[in-house]
Write an enzyme that holds these catalytic residues in place. Structure first.
Site, PDB file in Angstrom:
ATOM      1  N   MET A 115      14.780   6.563  -3.752  1.00 31.85           N
ATOM      2  CA  MET A 115      16.031   6.693  -2.998  1.00 31.85           C
ATOM      3  C   MET A 115      16.704   5.325  -2.846  1.00 31.85           C
ATOM      4  O   MET A 115      17.606   5.160  -2.028  1.00 31.85           O
ATOM      5  CB  MET A 115      15.766   7.309  -1.625  1.00 31.85           C
ATOM      6  CG  MET A 115      15.168   8.723  -1.741  1.00 31.85           C
ATOM      7  SD  MET A 115      15.505   9.774  -0.344  1.00 31.85           S
ATOM      8  CE  MET A 115      14.648   8.895   0.948  1.00 31.85           C
ATOM      9  N   GLY A 116      16.262   4.333  -3.621  1.00 32.07           N
ATOM     10  CA  GLY A 116      16.906   3.025  -3.587  1.00 32.07           C
ATOM     11  C   GLY A 116      16.483   2.176  -2.407  1.00 32.07           C
ATOM     12  O   GLY A 116      15.455   2.438  -1.780  1.00 32.07           O
ATOM     13  N   HIS A 124       8.454  -0.158  -4.616  1.00 34.95           N
ATOM     14  CA  HIS A 124       9.169   0.494  -5.725  1.00 34.95           C
ATOM     15  C   HIS A 124       8.987  -0.298  -7.026  1.00 34.95           C
ATOM     16  O   HIS A 124       8.810   0.264  -8.103  1.00 34.95           O
ATOM     17  CB  HIS A 124      10.671   0.562  -5.430  1.00 34.95           C
ATOM     18  CG  HIS A 124      11.043   1.310  -4.189  1.00 34.95           C
ATOM     19  ND1 HIS A 124      11.560   0.697  -3.077  1.00 34.95           N
ATOM     20  CD2 HIS A 124      10.979   2.633  -3.889  1.00 34.95           C
ATOM     21  CE1 HIS A 124      11.828   1.596  -2.146  1.00 34.95           C
ATOM     22  NE2 HIS A 124      11.468   2.791  -2.605  1.00 34.95           N
ATOM     23  N   ASP A 148       3.474   7.880   0.285  1.00 37.53           N
ATOM     24  CA  ASP A 148       3.857   9.230   0.713  1.00 37.53           C
ATOM     25  C   ASP A 148       2.809  10.176   0.142  1.00 37.53           C
ATOM     26  O   ASP A 148       3.053  10.880  -0.835  1.00 37.53           O
ATOM     27  CB  ASP A 148       5.256   9.549   0.198  1.00 37.53           C
ATOM     28  CG  ASP A 148       6.268   8.540   0.712  1.00 37.53           C
ATOM     29  OD1 ASP A 148       6.671   8.652   1.870  1.00 37.53           O
ATOM     30  OD2 ASP A 148       6.619   7.603  -0.041  1.00 37.53           O
ATOM     31  N   SER A 168      11.570   1.389   3.172  1.00 40.25           N
ATOM     32  CA  SER A 168      12.998   1.132   3.399  1.00 40.25           C
ATOM     33  C   SER A 168      13.341   1.318   4.866  1.00 40.25           C
ATOM     34  O   SER A 168      14.300   0.748   5.368  1.00 40.25           O
ATOM     35  CB  SER A 168      13.839   2.088   2.547  1.00 40.25           C
ATOM     36  OG  SER A 168      13.463   1.967   1.196  1.00 40.25           O
TER      37      SER A 168
HETATM   38  P1  AMP Z   1      11.501   6.315  -1.624  1.00 42.77           P
HETATM   39  O1  AMP Z   1      12.605   5.492  -2.191  1.00 42.77           O
HETATM   40  O2  AMP Z   1      11.120   5.921  -0.238  1.00 42.77           O
HETATM   41  O3  AMP Z   1      11.727   7.791  -1.793  1.00 42.77           O
HETATM   42  O4  AMP Z   1      10.219   5.966  -2.488  1.00 42.77           O
HETATM   43  C1  AMP Z   1      10.240   6.094  -3.892  1.00 42.77           C
HETATM   44  C2  AMP Z   1       8.846   5.969  -4.410  1.00 42.77           C
HETATM   45  O5  AMP Z   1       8.297   4.704  -4.047  1.00 42.77           O
HETATM   46  C3  AMP Z   1       7.896   7.032  -3.821  1.00 42.77           C
HETATM   47  O6  AMP Z   1       7.021   7.507  -4.835  1.00 42.77           O
HETATM   48  C4  AMP Z   1       7.163   6.260  -2.751  1.00 42.77           C
HETATM   49  O7  AMP Z   1       5.890   6.784  -2.445  1.00 42.77           O
HETATM   50  C5  AMP Z   1       7.060   4.895  -3.399  1.00 42.77           C
HETATM   51  N1  AMP Z   1       6.828   3.868  -2.366  1.00 42.77           N
HETATM   52  C6  AMP Z   1       7.528   3.680  -1.224  1.00 42.77           C
HETATM   53  N2  AMP Z   1       6.989   2.673  -0.496  1.00 42.77           N
HETATM   54  C7  AMP Z   1       5.899   2.246  -1.174  1.00 42.77           C
HETATM   55  C8  AMP Z   1       4.902   1.237  -0.945  1.00 42.77           C
HETATM   56  N3  AMP Z   1       4.902   0.484   0.161  1.00 42.77           N
HETATM   57  N4  AMP Z   1       3.948   1.075  -1.874  1.00 42.77           N
HETATM   58  C9  AMP Z   1       3.903   1.835  -2.994  1.00 42.77           C
HETATM   59  N5  AMP Z   1       4.816   2.795  -3.271  1.00 42.77           N
HETATM   60  C10 AMP Z   1       5.794   3.006  -2.379  1.00 42.77           C
END
Ligand code: AMP
Length: 282
Positions: A28-29, A35, A154, A190
């Site tokens: 989601m940026g 990420h 997640d 984020s």
């Molecule tokens: P999001 O943008 O929050 O939807 O996350 C996108 C992807 O990045 C998802 O697969 C999350 O699980 C992963 N992600 C988010 N935060 C972390 C983190 N601290 N360490 C590893 N992966 C992450």
């Protein structure tokens, strides 16, 4: 080389003539090192990596932070470029569409995964996992990735995606990547930027408690003390939940489990901090 695509038609034609394998990272940026760890793993494994940046309205509840969720495309592209520069000769295709590009009018298909979605986040955020499964399925249809990379941050979401892929026999391999943390132990997210300095400090309880529970399980070889510690922690009402579950099924019945996951959500104001740690049973 990084290419930015805003339109689904362009994405489809970028991908259409190719039969070559590609990696995919959906996000989601508002990118951070978590990420980027997914992106760099994908770049190590594929010459072409698709990377989506889309704040998916379907996975936010009516009182959640959809409108104020941070949208920082320019900065995100700079981080992606910097990673790309370390991987000479590789292609990164960033797909950052408007909502109408992902969900054209009349596109009413919803994907709902059963079982692993009912509890924990599923119970506290009705409709959330249907929103996640629907968008990831849609993105998989468009990108047709060979491998897709998700963060174990997640954890329940990762299990939901794995279940969806198994249920629908989707031809994609799902990789779960370790959680990237700040030196303090706080998992990168984020949403951390919603926290005041004081809340950031208070939020350390989350990873510290998970760590203590995991260490107790490892050293004591049974769950009694770990469960007692968890019950004690839960007297603080800021916990949404703190649970020791089977790592494969999220079942509360862990008698036959090989691996456990300790999952917690600690809430500061309206910000829900989500974290988990895995532990192999001795
Ligand atoms: P999001 O943008 O929050 O939807 O996350 C996108 C992807 O990045 C998802 O697969 C999350 O699980 C992963 N992600 C988010 N935060 C972390 C983190 N601290 N360490 C590893 N992966 C992450």
């Amino acid at each position: 080389m990084v290419t930015l695509i805003r339109k689904t038609a362009e994405l489809v034609s970028a991908r259409a003539p190719e039969t070559s394998p590609v990696g995919f990272v959906p996000t989601m940026g508002n990118l951070h090192a978590g990420h980027i760890s997914l992106l760099e793993r994908a770049l190590r494994e594929f010459d072409t990596v698709y990377f989506s940046i889309f704040v998916n309205p379907k996975q936010f509840g009516p009182n959640e932070d959809f409108t104020r969720y941070p949208r920082t495309l320019e900065n995100d592209l700079a981080l992606i470029e910097a990673s790309g520069a370390k991987f000479q000769g590789k292609r990164i295709i960033v797909y950052s569409p408007e909502s109408s590009e992902v969900y054209p009018e009349g596109q009413g298909q919803t994907v709902e995964v059963l079982g692993v979605t009912t509890d924990l986040e599923g119970a506290l955020r009705p409709g959330h996992f249907a929103g996640v499964a629907t968008v990831v399925h849609r993105l998989f249809e468009l990108v047709r990735p060979t491998v897709a990379y998700f963060g174990l941050k997640d954890y329940q979401q990762y299990l939901v995606i794995r279940q969806m892929v198994a249920d629908l026999c989707l031809p994609v391999k799902i990789i779960g990547m370790p959680i990237v943390r700040e030196p303090s132990g706080l998992a990168l997210s984020s949403r951390n930027q919603y926290l005041s300095a004081e809340e950031r400090q208070q939020g350390l309880v989350l990873s510290q408690t998970l760590r203590k529970i995991v260490d107790l399980i490892r050293t004591k070889r049974d769950l009694r003390e770990a469960k007692a510690l968890s019950a004690e922690a839960l007297r603080d009402p800021r916990w949404n939940y703190l649970e020791i579950r089977d790592a494969e099924t999220l079942s509360t019945d862990t008698r036959r489990s090989k691996n456990l996951t300790v999952l917690g959500v600690f809430q500061l104001g309206t910000t829900r901090l989500l974290d988990n740690m895995q532990v192999e049973l001795p």
